[in-house]
Every structure is written in structure tokens, then in C-alpha cells.
Design a protein around this motif. Structure first.
Motif, short mmCIF file in Angstrom:
data_model
loop_
_atom_site.label_atom_id
_atom_site.label_comp_id
_atom_site.label_asym_id
_atom_site.label_seq_id
_atom_site.Cartn_x
_atom_site.Cartn_y
_atom_site.Cartn_z
N ALA A 121 40.20 45.35 52.28
CA ALA A 121 39.93 44.50 51.11
C ALA A 121 39.01 45.17 50.10
O ALA A 121 38.98 44.78 48.93
CB ALA A 121 39.30 43.18 51.57
N VAL A 122 38.27 46.18 50.53
CA VAL A 122 37.21 46.75 49.70
C VAL A 122 37.75 47.35 48.40
O VAL A 122 37.19 47.12 47.33
CB VAL A 122 36.40 47.78 50.49
CG1 VAL A 122 35.37 48.48 49.58
CG2 VAL A 122 35.69 47.12 51.66
N PRO A 127 35.47 46.39 43.08
CA PRO A 127 35.37 46.49 41.62
C PRO A 127 35.30 45.13 40.94
O PRO A 127 34.55 44.96 39.96
CB PRO A 127 36.63 47.26 41.23
CG PRO A 127 37.02 48.01 42.46
CD PRO A 127 36.65 47.10 43.60
N LEU A 128 36.08 44.16 41.43
CA LEU A 128 36.05 42.82 40.84
C LEU A 128 34.70 42.16 41.08
O LEU A 128 34.12 41.54 40.18
CB LEU A 128 37.16 41.95 41.45
CG LEU A 128 38.55 42.04 40.84
CD1 LEU A 128 39.52 41.19 41.66
CD2 LEU A 128 38.55 41.61 39.39
N LEU A 172 38.98 28.91 46.18
CA LEU A 172 39.37 29.55 44.93
C LEU A 172 40.74 29.08 44.46
O LEU A 172 40.97 28.85 43.27
CB LEU A 172 39.35 31.07 45.09
CG LEU A 172 37.96 31.70 45.17
CD1 LEU A 172 38.06 33.18 45.55
CD2 LEU A 172 37.22 31.55 43.83
N ARG A 173 41.65 28.89 45.40
CA ARG A 173 42.98 28.39 45.03
C ARG A 173 42.89 26.94 44.54
O ARG A 173 43.63 26.54 43.63
CB ARG A 173 43.95 28.52 46.20
CG ARG A 173 44.39 29.96 46.45
CD ARG A 173 45.44 30.04 47.56
NE ARG A 173 46.05 31.37 47.61
CZ ARG A 173 45.60 32.38 48.33
NH1 ARG A 173 44.53 32.22 49.11
NH2 ARG A 173 46.21 33.56 48.31
N ARG A 174 42.02 26.16 45.17
CA ARG A 174 41.84 24.78 44.72
C ARG A 174 41.28 24.74 43.30
O ARG A 174 41.75 23.96 42.45
CB ARG A 174 40.89 24.04 45.67
CG ARG A 174 40.48 22.65 45.18
CD ARG A 174 39.56 21.96 46.17
NE ARG A 174 38.41 22.76 46.52
CZ ARG A 174 37.30 22.86 45.76
NH1 ARG A 174 37.24 22.23 44.59
NH2 ARG A 174 36.28 23.58 46.17
N GLU A 203 46.51 37.96 45.46
CA GLU A 203 46.01 39.18 46.07
C GLU A 203 44.53 39.36 45.79
O GLU A 203 43.77 39.78 46.68
CB GLU A 203 46.80 40.39 45.55
CG GLU A 203 48.24 40.45 45.99
CD GLU A 203 49.16 39.50 45.23
OE1 GLU A 203 50.31 39.30 45.69
OE2 GLU A 203 48.74 38.95 44.19
N ASP A 204 44.09 39.04 44.56
CA ASP A 204 42.67 39.10 44.22
C ASP A 204 41.87 38.15 45.12
O ASP A 204 40.82 38.51 45.66
CB ASP A 204 42.43 38.68 42.77
CG ASP A 204 43.02 39.64 41.76
OD1 ASP A 204 43.14 40.84 42.06
OD2 ASP A 204 43.33 39.18 40.64
N ILE A 205 42.36 36.93 45.24
CA ILE A 205 41.65 35.91 46.00
C ILE A 205 41.50 36.30 47.46
O ILE A 205 40.42 36.20 48.04
CB ILE A 205 42.37 34.55 45.86
CG1 ILE A 205 42.15 33.99 44.45
CG2 ILE A 205 41.87 33.55 46.92
CD1 ILE A 205 42.93 32.72 44.17
#
Length: 216
Positions: A121-122, A127-128, A172-174, A203-205
């Protein structure tokens, strides 16, 4: 899987000083709650959130170490319907304001258990989290939640470091869905986070949720 030790919610000025609970009384400067009183009221919470607020179920959030102001505000939101949850709404309905203040301070003073992040995931998440994405209008998560995910109590920005990845991803999706469904901007920090979540891909989440779980 490997633990990532690094030095959901975003894009507002940082506060340089975060006040700490008063040692002599166990009270909190923002909520004026009592940790001692909260300990006597926390038994029902353990059924879902675990002893001391360290939930073992990845779908239910860890409350241990969460700043008291944020927990107090969320309990208020559950009670008044700003946040809708079929499990939390009836629990919050029976709490007085004093109960909420005391519980918030109690959980803030409990040591939080560490999380584990996926090494995969890193590359996408770091970066985000640290720098955002200017092209997509995404601010850095660290701007409000700090590099270690500790949050800023004075501003009501929650601690997210070490939080269960599954819970963070669902949250985050909610928020993304609530932003899409809203006919007008959502209030306060909720609105800020919903607007940011709306710009995140699945993918970000998923990457951010895993990365955040490893922050300590």
C-alpha cells in the motif's frame, strides 16, 4: 504484510499546541469530562469496541487514544441524527451530555493498540497521505491528521493512526457517498472530509486505509 512505522479529515491550518488532560483531575480542557467517571460508564461500549476501546473487530473502530473532543462530537452526531448508524444511534440516545463528555475523556486516555499495514500500500498511499494530489485537488492527509496520524484535538481532527483498515475504508466510502447524495454542502469537518473523499478512487481508499493502519 509488514509493520510500517512512519513519522479520513483534511486540509485546514494546523494548531501548534494541543492541550493535554489535567493530571490532577483526569479532566479534559476541551470537553471538561472526567476519565474516572467515564471508566464507570464504559462497560457497555466494550461489547463492540473492546476493553479500553481497543476493538478486535476490524469493522468497529478503535476508540482508545482518540482525542476527547472528536469522540464527544461524534456521540452528539449519533444522538441528533447527523451520523446515522443502526447500532450506535440507540446507544447514543440514552447518553446524557455529561455521559458523552466523560466517556470521551476516558477513551482518550487509554493506550491504543498498534496496527499493521500492507507493504504494497505504501507506494500509492504515502504520496497521497504526505503530499496530496494537486492535480485532483486532494490535500495531504498529514496536513490535518499529522505525519503519525495523531490528529489535532484543538481542531477536532481525529486520530486515525492505527485505526482498522476495514473501518477506515468503509468510512471513506460512506463519506464519498454522502457527498454525492447531498443537495447542499455537509456541515463542518464532515463536509470537508466528504468533499475530499469524493475525489478518491477505490484504489486510493484501500491503499490509504492500509497505510493509516500502520501509522504510529
Amino acid at each position: 504484510m509488514k509493520r510500517v512505522l512512519l513519522a479520513a479529515f483534511l486540509c485546514a491550518p494546523l494548531f501548534g499546541v494541543v492541550a493535554a488532560p489535567t493530571e490532577a483531575t483526569g479532566t479534559d480542557p476541551f470537553t471538561q469530562g472526567s476519565a474516572e467517571a467515564g471508566a464507570a460508564k464504559a462497560a457497555p461500549c466494550a461489547a463492540c469496541h473492546g476493553p479500553g476501546g481497543n476493538s478486535s473487530n476490524p469493522e468497529w473502530p478503535k476508540l482508545a487514544g482518540q482525542n476527547a473532543r472528536y469522540t464527544f462530537e461524534q456521540l452528539q452526531h449519533f444522538k441528533n441524527g447527523v451520523r446515522k448508524n443502526p447500532l450506535m444511534a440507540p446507544q447514543a440516545a440514552g447518553l446524557s451530555e455529561r455521559d458523552m463528555r466523560d466517556l470521551a475523556v476516558y477513551f482518550a486516555q487509554q493506550p491504543a493498540s498498534p496496527g499493521v499495514a500492507s507493504e504494497n500500500a505504501v507506494a500509492r498511499a504515502e504520496p497521497l497521505y504526505r503530499g496530496g494530489d494537486a492535480k485532483r485537488g486532494i490535500p495531504a492527509c498529514a496536513a490535518c491528521h499529522l505525519p503519525d496520524g495523531a490528529g489535532v484535538a484543538a481542531a477536532g481532527y481525529p486520530r486515525i493512526g492505527g485505526q482498522h483498515a476495514r473501518y477506515t475504508a468503509v468510512a471513506l466510502r460512506r463519506l464519498r457517498a454522502e457527498h454525492a447524495a447531498a443537495s447542499e454542502p455537509l456541515p463542518g469537518n464532515l463536509g470537508v472530509m466528504a468533499a475530499v473523499a469524493a475525489k478518491l478512487s477505490d484504489e486510493d481508499i484501500d491503499a490509504l486505509a492500509s497505510y493509516i493502519n500502520g501509522l504510529q
